[in-house]
Motif scaffolding. Sequence first.
Motif, PDB file in Angstrom:
ATOM      1  N   VAL A   1      40.224 -18.610 -14.143  1.00 41.09           N
ATOM      2  CA  VAL A   1      40.123 -19.803 -15.443  1.00 41.09           C
ATOM      3  C   VAL A   1      40.834 -19.140 -16.560  1.00 41.09           C
ATOM      4  CG1 VAL A   1      38.429 -20.330 -17.139  1.00 41.09           C
ATOM      5  CG2 VAL A   1      37.718 -20.368 -14.670  1.00 41.09           C
TER       6      VAL A   1
ATOM      7  N   VAL B   1      32.276 -27.684  -7.293  1.00 43.71           N
ATOM      8  CA  VAL B   1      32.864 -26.754  -8.493  1.00 43.71           C
ATOM      9  C   VAL B   1      31.800 -25.557  -8.784  1.00 43.71           C
ATOM     10  CG1 VAL B   1      32.921 -27.104 -11.067  1.00 43.71           C
ATOM     11  CG2 VAL B   1      33.574 -28.837  -9.677  1.00 43.71           C
ATOM     12  N   LEU B   2      30.518 -25.752  -8.714  1.00 38.71           N
ATOM     13  CA  LEU B   2      29.620 -24.581  -8.900  1.00 38.71           C
ATOM     14  C   LEU B   2      29.934 -23.428  -7.679  1.00 38.71           C
ATOM     15  CD1 LEU B   2      26.437 -26.164 -10.373  1.00 38.71           C
ATOM     16  CD2 LEU B   2      28.283 -24.862 -11.398  1.00 38.71           C
TER      17      LEU B   2
ATOM     18  N   PHE C   1      32.400 -22.206  -6.845  1.00 37.64           N
ATOM     19  CA  PHE C   1      33.560 -21.423  -7.174  1.00 37.64           C
ATOM     20  C   PHE C   1      33.275 -20.564  -8.808  1.00 37.64           C
ATOM     21  CE2 PHE C   1      35.616 -24.588  -4.626  1.00 37.64           C
ATOM     22  CZ  PHE C   1      36.316 -23.708  -3.768  1.00 37.64           C
ATOM     23  N   ILE C   2      32.347 -21.153  -9.182  1.00 37.32           N
ATOM     24  CA  ILE C   2      32.061 -20.294 -10.606  1.00 37.32           C
ATOM     25  C   ILE C   2      30.505 -20.111 -10.598  1.00 37.32           C
ATOM     26  CG2 ILE C   2      33.912 -21.444 -12.102  1.00 37.32           C
ATOM     27  CD1 ILE C   2      31.492 -23.566 -13.075  1.00 37.32           C
ATOM     28  N   PRO C   3      29.900 -19.207 -11.180  1.00 40.47           N
ATOM     29  CA  PRO C   3      28.517 -18.962 -11.034  1.00 40.47           C
ATOM     30  C   PRO C   3      27.527 -19.991 -11.477  1.00 40.47           C
ATOM     31  CG  PRO C   3      29.560 -17.185 -12.148  1.00 40.47           C
ATOM     32  CD  PRO C   3      30.520 -18.110 -12.051  1.00 40.47           C
ATOM     33  N   GLY C   4      26.751 -20.519 -10.757  1.00 35.65           N
ATOM     34  CA  GLY C   4      25.892 -21.429 -10.810  1.00 35.65           C
ATOM     35  C   GLY C   4      25.042 -21.935  -9.740  1.00 35.65           C
TER      36      GLY C   4
ATOM     37  N   CYS D   1      34.150 -11.552  -6.906  1.00 34.79           N
ATOM     38  CA  CYS D   1      33.959 -13.050  -7.280  1.00 34.79           C
ATOM     39  C   CYS D   1      34.055 -13.590  -8.320  1.00 34.79           C
ATOM     40  CB  CYS D   1      33.005 -13.729  -6.260  1.00 34.79           C
ATOM     41  SG  CYS D   1      33.205 -13.776  -4.476  1.00 34.79           S
ATOM     42  N   VAL D   2      33.328 -12.829  -9.301  1.00 29.97           N
ATOM     43  CA  VAL D   2      33.157 -13.315 -10.632  1.00 29.97           C
ATOM     44  C   VAL D   2      34.722 -12.934 -11.230  1.00 29.97           C
ATOM     45  CG1 VAL D   2      32.083 -12.532 -12.908  1.00 29.97           C
ATOM     46  CG2 VAL D   2      30.717 -13.106 -10.782  1.00 29.97           C
ATOM     47  N   TYR D   3      35.053 -11.672 -10.948  1.00 27.33           N
ATOM     48  CA  TYR D   3      36.479 -11.456 -11.672  1.00 27.33           C
ATOM     49  C   TYR D   3      37.583 -12.379 -11.279  1.00 27.33           C
ATOM     50  CZ  TYR D   3      40.597  -8.681 -12.971  1.00 27.33           C
ATOM     51  OH  TYR D   3      41.864  -8.437 -13.256  1.00 27.33           O
TER      52      TYR D   3
ATOM     53  N   ALA E   1      37.366 -15.597 -10.475  1.00 27.70           N
ATOM     54  CA  ALA E   1      36.938 -16.594 -10.903  1.00 27.70           C
ATOM     55  C   ALA E   1      37.501 -16.721 -12.488  1.00 27.70           C
ATOM     56  CB  ALA E   1      35.331 -17.314 -11.037  1.00 27.70           C
ATOM     57  N   TYR E   2      37.087 -15.589 -13.155  1.00 26.38           N
ATOM     58  CA  TYR E   2      37.447 -15.178 -14.462  1.00 26.38           C
ATOM     59  C   TYR E   2      38.979 -15.380 -14.484  1.00 26.38           C
ATOM     60  CZ  TYR E   2      38.714 -12.547 -18.727  1.00 26.38           C
ATOM     61  OH  TYR E   2      39.641 -12.338 -19.811  1.00 26.38           O
TER      62      TYR E   2
END
Length: 139
Positions: free
Chosen positions: A137, A59-60, A62-65, A129-131, A133-134
């Motif tokens: 979501v 899961v992390l 695909f999202i920052p972590g 990548c952040v965009y 993922a945003y």
Amino acid sequence: MTNPLKQQWQSLKRGKPGHRFRARYDAGSRVKKDASFGFKLIRLLRFVIALAAAAVGVVLVFIPGPAILFFLLAGSLLAAESLTIARFLDWIEVKLRDLFEWCQRQWRRMHPAGKIAITGLAATGATGCVYAAYRLVAD
């Protein structure tokens, strides 16, 4: 009394790269001869925690972590139970260390303009990548 998880972590840190996970497996297999119910319950719990850590890691990704930390935790727990996984982790550790050292050598030899270009590309990729993922979501 010392914490067993802390002892295991210290043992991994002290281990020789390319051999640390196999040593963890060997140490665990000496203990595996104990077939008590409590020991079997601990092995099952270790496996469940490893699967949960791997799922969190996925899961992390695909999202920052800190996905890599969860993959390391899962791999370490599974390496204590599986010789195949222990051998794979030892092999991949050596390969990744070699790759990291090669990248460091290339970075040190690189012209400052090249460093700026690579840093800019990495920042652009991370922003993308952040965009993405945003958007996934948010939709």
